[in-house]
Design an enzyme around this catalytic site. Structure first.
Site, PDB file in Angstrom:
ATOM      1  N   ASP A 140       1.250  -0.915  -0.108  1.00  0.00           N
ATOM      2  CA  ASP A 140      -0.479  -0.025  -0.040  1.00  0.00           C
ATOM      3  C   ASP A 140       0.616   1.019  -0.307  1.00  0.00           C
ATOM      4  O   ASP A 140       2.104   1.399  -0.631  1.00  0.00           O
ATOM      5  CB  ASP A 140      -0.468  -0.245   1.306  1.00  0.00           C
ATOM      6  N   HIS A 215      -3.761   5.830   3.743  1.00  0.00           N
ATOM      7  CA  HIS A 215      -4.696   4.673   2.602  1.00  0.00           C
ATOM      8  C   HIS A 215      -3.693   3.448   3.308  1.00  0.00           C
ATOM      9  O   HIS A 215      -4.205   2.903   3.043  1.00  0.00           O
ATOM     10  CB  HIS A 215      -4.541   4.711   1.092  1.00  0.00           C
ATOM     11  N   SER A 531     -11.383  -1.299  -0.408  1.00  0.00           N
ATOM     12  CA  SER A 531      -9.506  -1.171  -0.482  1.00  0.00           C
ATOM     13  C   SER A 531      -9.996  -0.860   1.422  1.00  0.00           C
ATOM     14  O   SER A 531      -8.561  -2.124   2.055  1.00  0.00           O
ATOM     15  CB  SER A 531      -8.868   0.723  -0.533  1.00  0.00           C
TER      16      SER A 531
END
Length: 752
Positions: A140, A215, A531
């Site tokens: 990520d 994220h 996600s």
């Protein structure tokens, strides 16, 4: 004069360097894993360099062109090449395939309770030791190690099998790792050579494993974050935050940067992660569906699967478009997104007296406009993108002190809000466009009112956090849908998990919106996307592995698929908008971790069986070799395995033109209790007769395997309609243990 000449020479030199760099492209070169020339070199890197030395005739040092050398996820390397060099390289022996580097995108607390996990004895967390001993690798944007979600209080020592490192870099030292966050690396070479520098108004990018986007911090804490009391976002959703496997160890592989995630960097991370010793790989990223032999993630994950690593991937956020599901290889667990029953209600009270339901996490405090009636505006016309509320697209004179309606899509939601704020707007309503209509869509009513009134007005009433008042789970409209474009004989997505309004850890250098202009600071924020669904499944896979350490990735996937829920918490079917969800939206259904840890039976798959499956798809020998590194004769394999069907836990049947019947085989392994009797129950798809033999499976021992066959007979006349679908399910039910219900969804397609 001489100084001027030197300056001109320097400028010309830099220009030529720039043009040269622009003419080079990054390619991933796959080599034969048993290349005859490899033994002539002292290392794999030297062997890989030898290919570049044979084709680069410029003054460049060939080693300066080599970005990565791959050994575990794939045999080969990534390098920068010109068109001429590329053509020369393709002609060299031992080169199997050459693929251009591609850019992929990210598929972007309370959820553990909603899924039924609790610390009670005999529960799933207790049975699995909260995921102790399992290592979850997350590819990520990196990690914010100071987040309380990565505290190692109460964590056991780092597993002895771990061979990874804590790579130092900008604002990141080896001391940032601990018994929870046991490793961190970053991979930027593909990104660096492909990307221009970020603009001055973007968030500072750390050249290290440190997360500058949020994220990666969010997804990794969702998978395995430690227990953090009193977690909330600006006072909303307050409670204890913890990941699905709070006792698991986390390893971070930073592959995503401001411009996206490049396949050369992703493959390099998978290559190293396999050697590091991870048990689970979690990838909340991807693109659109492409053939498996061109898909770096599919190729790398095949090798990971062979090493016993479960690979979990996001399905993508291109729903509700049909066949948009990505990461569709059968050895990958593909995850769609669902909703929670936690809402952050906000009511829009329109000037005509009608009330429209929406959601907002804005606390409604300390703002003079909160709760006040404001004029509504929806700015359209021209090509500035004002309907989407692009930055700089909203004329201040039109929006000052007003409530602005912005259409969903194109740019981020937080960016729209910032654009409204910069133009002087007092409030924003985000409206869905037609393709994204939600089940309770109110946008048509809102715009109809605005069109019918000369001075439309509205005020927003903020309702805080509400739990248990709405039906859930439901399929998120953005969640990508099946059927699989490249492999329709496998039902994708596999499963759904919470992916809407998920609260998880957040970096301290960012506001909750993630925008550079946002000066607020929080330890947690809310995000939505497949996600967010993906790390839920990654954490649950860690729990299953901890409880059953000898299980294969296929067994772990089977346990989740065959125990998934198809009803919501009211006992009614899971919805997809205003209709019951189909298998192409939710796969097997919503993950149920408590049941998945002890499923009774599993459908296991050996690596060789995937190869036979690829043969049945019509892949060529070279294409299969590119994916699997196995040189096989499909003719021989298909002859040996007549009537072969992959032992997948879901069933997908395709009736091509002229076909009226299809037989499939399946093999079940007993992982529950000895001396077990299971009987089959079938809900046949409409227009299909289903016959199962035998009707009963009697398992005397643990780990005993038994097979059954299913015949599907089409009752539709060929030539009816174009393509049509039907669905059903097949369930093996234990005679005494009512918790053992091993359910396989069935998809039937009639194709022209």
């Amino acid at each position: 004069m001489e100084a001027k000449a030197q300056l001109l020479f320097s400028i010309l030199f830099l220009f030529l360097v720039f043009v040269h760099a622009q003419s080079l492209q990054t390619y991933i070169i796959q080599l034969h894993p048993h290349g005859v020339t490899a033994s002539s070199f002292s290392s794999k890197v030297q062997w890989h360099l030898s290919f570049l030395e044979r084709i680069i005739f410029s003054e460049d040092d060939p080693s300066s062109r080599l970005l990565y050398s791959y050994h575990s996820a794939m045999e080969g390397f990534a390098a920068q090449l010109s068109e001429t060099e590329l053509e020369s390289l393709r002609k060299l022996g031992e080169v199997i395939a050459v693929r251009p580097d591609t850019r992929l995108q990210l598929h972007t607390t309370y959820s553990y309770k909603f899924l039924g996990l609790s610390p009670a004895s005999r529960g799933g967390w207790f049975q699995s030791g909260f995921g102790h001993g399992t290592i979850v690798g997350v590819l990520d944007t990196g990690v914010w190690p100071e987040s309380p979600s990565f505290s190692d209080h109460g964590m056991p020592p780092v597993p002895k099998k771990w061979r990874g490192v804590c790579q130092e870099g900008q604002d990141f030292s080896s001391s940032n790792c601990n018994r929870k966050l046991i490793g961190a690396r970053f991979f930027s070479k593909g990104h660096r050579v492909a990307s221009i520098s970020p603009s001055s108004d973007t968030v500072v990018e750390y050249v290290s494993p440190r997360d500058s986007h949020g994220h990666g911090t969010h997804t990794s804490s969702t998978a395995g974050g430690a227990s953090v009391p009193m977690a909330s976002v600006l006072g909303n959703g307050a409670g204890v935050a913890q990941g699905m496997a709070p006792g698991a160890h986390i390893a971070i592989y930073k592959v995503c940067w401001f411009s996206g995630c490049y396949s050369s960097d992703i493959l390099a991370a998978m290559d190293v992660a396999i050697r590091d010793g991870v048990d689970i790989l979690s990838l909340s990223l991807g693109g659109f569906p492409i053939p498996l032999f061109d898909d770096s993630i599919a190729i790398g994950s095949f090798r990971a699967m062979e090493h016993g690593i479960s690979v979990i991937c996001a399905a993508g956020n291109n729903g509700p478009i049909q066949s948009s599901v990505a990461n569709e290889a059968p050895w990958i667990t593909t995850v769609g997104a669902s909703t929670l029953d936690r809402r952050f209600p906000a009511i829009v009270q329109m000037g005509n007296g009608k009330r429209l339901y929406g959601e907002s996490m804005y606390p409604g405090k300390h703002n003079p406009y909160a709760g006040k009636e404001l004029e509504l505006v929806y700015v359209t016309g021209g090509d500035s993108g004002s309907e989407f509320c692009f930055k700089g697209s909203l004329p201040r004179a039109k929006v000052l002190g007003k409530m602005v309606v912005c259409d969903r899509g194109v740019n981020g939601r937080a960016e729209k809000g910032e654009a409204v704020k910069e133009a002087g707007g007092a409030a924003m309503i985000l409206a869905n466009t037609e393709i994204n209509l939600e089940e309770n869509s109110v946008d048509a009513h809102l715009k109809s009112y605005m069109n019918s009134s000369r001075t439309p007005t509205a005020r927003i009433e903020f309702g805080g956090t509400v739990i248990g008042k709405s039906r859930a789970p439901a399929v998120a409209q953005f969640s990508s849908r099946g059927p699989s474009l490249t492999n329709p004989t496998i039902l994708k997505p596999d499963i759904i998990a919470p992916g809407v309004n998920i609260i998880a850890a957040w970096p301290q250098n960012l506001g909750p919106s993630g925008l550079p202009e946002d000066s607020r600071r929080v330890n947690f924020t809310v995000m939505s996307g497949t996600s967010m669904a993906c790390p839920h499944i990654s954490g649950i896979a860690a729990l299953i592995r901890s409880a059953n350490p000898t299980w294969t990735p296929a067994a772990i996937k089977s346990a989740m698929i065959t125990t998934a829920d198809v009803t919501d918490h009211t006992g009614k079917p899971i919805m997809d908008g205003n209709k019951p969800a189909g298998v192409f939206a939710m796969g097997a259904g919503q993950v149920n971790p408590e049941k998945a840890i002890d499923p009774g039976l599993i459908y296991d798959i050996k690596p060789d069986e995937y190869i036979t499956h690829l043969c049945t798809l019509g892949y060529t020998r070279s294409e299969i070799f590119a994916i699997t590194h196995r040189n096989v004769s499909c003719h021989e394999l298909v002859q040996k395995n007549k009537g072969f069907s992959l032992n997948y836990p879901s069933i997908s049947v395709i009736f091509r033109h002229g076909m009226t019947s299809k037989m499939i085989k399946r093999r079940l392994t007993n992982v529950g209790v000895p001396n077990s009797i299971y009987s089959v129950e079938v809900v046949a798809p409409e227009g299909v007769k289903v016959r199962v033999k035998p009707h009963q499976l009697i398992f005397k021992h643990i780990n005993q395997s038994l097979s059954y066959r299913v015949w599907f007979i089409s009752r539709k006349r060929t030539g009816e309609e174009k393509t049509s679908f039907a669905q059903g399910h097949l369930t093996w039910v234990h005679s005494h243990h009512t918790s053992y219900k091993v359910r396989s969804p069935i998809s039937v397609t009639w194709a022209k």
